[in-house]
Motif scaffolding. Structure first.
Motif: not given
Length: 102
Positions: A12-26, A77-87
């Motif tokens: 909702r905040r538009g910050t899902v493509f940031t490193p803190p999201a990894f903790r929740y996905v893990d 989906l975690r791997i895709l999130l990592a790629q999206a953060v890198a991009r």
């Protein structure tokens, strides 16, 4: 449920493509993995003897496979999130370079 709520807040905040999201996905992926292991352990405990019908043990094992499948989807989906953060980081860097040129 808390991690899914936190991830939806990040979306909702538009910050899902940031490193803190990894903790929740893990945590979500780990919870599904542990649940699958617990279901299989329950099936192993209930399998010997005649206290529980074999079909119930089979259903518990199948439920464990289903939950393990969800855990694998979360891993992908975690791997895709990592790629999206890198991009996203690369796009921000390139935008900064373009701003310097202009």
């Amino acid at each position: 449920m808390v991690c899914v709520w936190r991830l939806s807040t990040l979306v909702r905040r538009g910050t899902v493509f940031t490193p803190p999201a990894f903790r929740y996905v893990d945590v979500v992926g780990g919870a599904f993995g542990v649940t699958a292991l617990l279901l299989w352990a329950l099936g192993v405990v209930l399998a010997p003897g005649e206290a529980v019908a074999p079909g119930v043990v089979l259903l518990i094992g199948a439920a464990g496979l289903g939950v393990a499948g969800v855990a694998l989807v979360v891993l992908v989906l975690r791997i895709l999130l990592a790629q999206a953060v890198a991009r996203d980081a690369e796009a921000c860097r390139m935008q900064a370079e373009l701003a310097e040129v202009i």
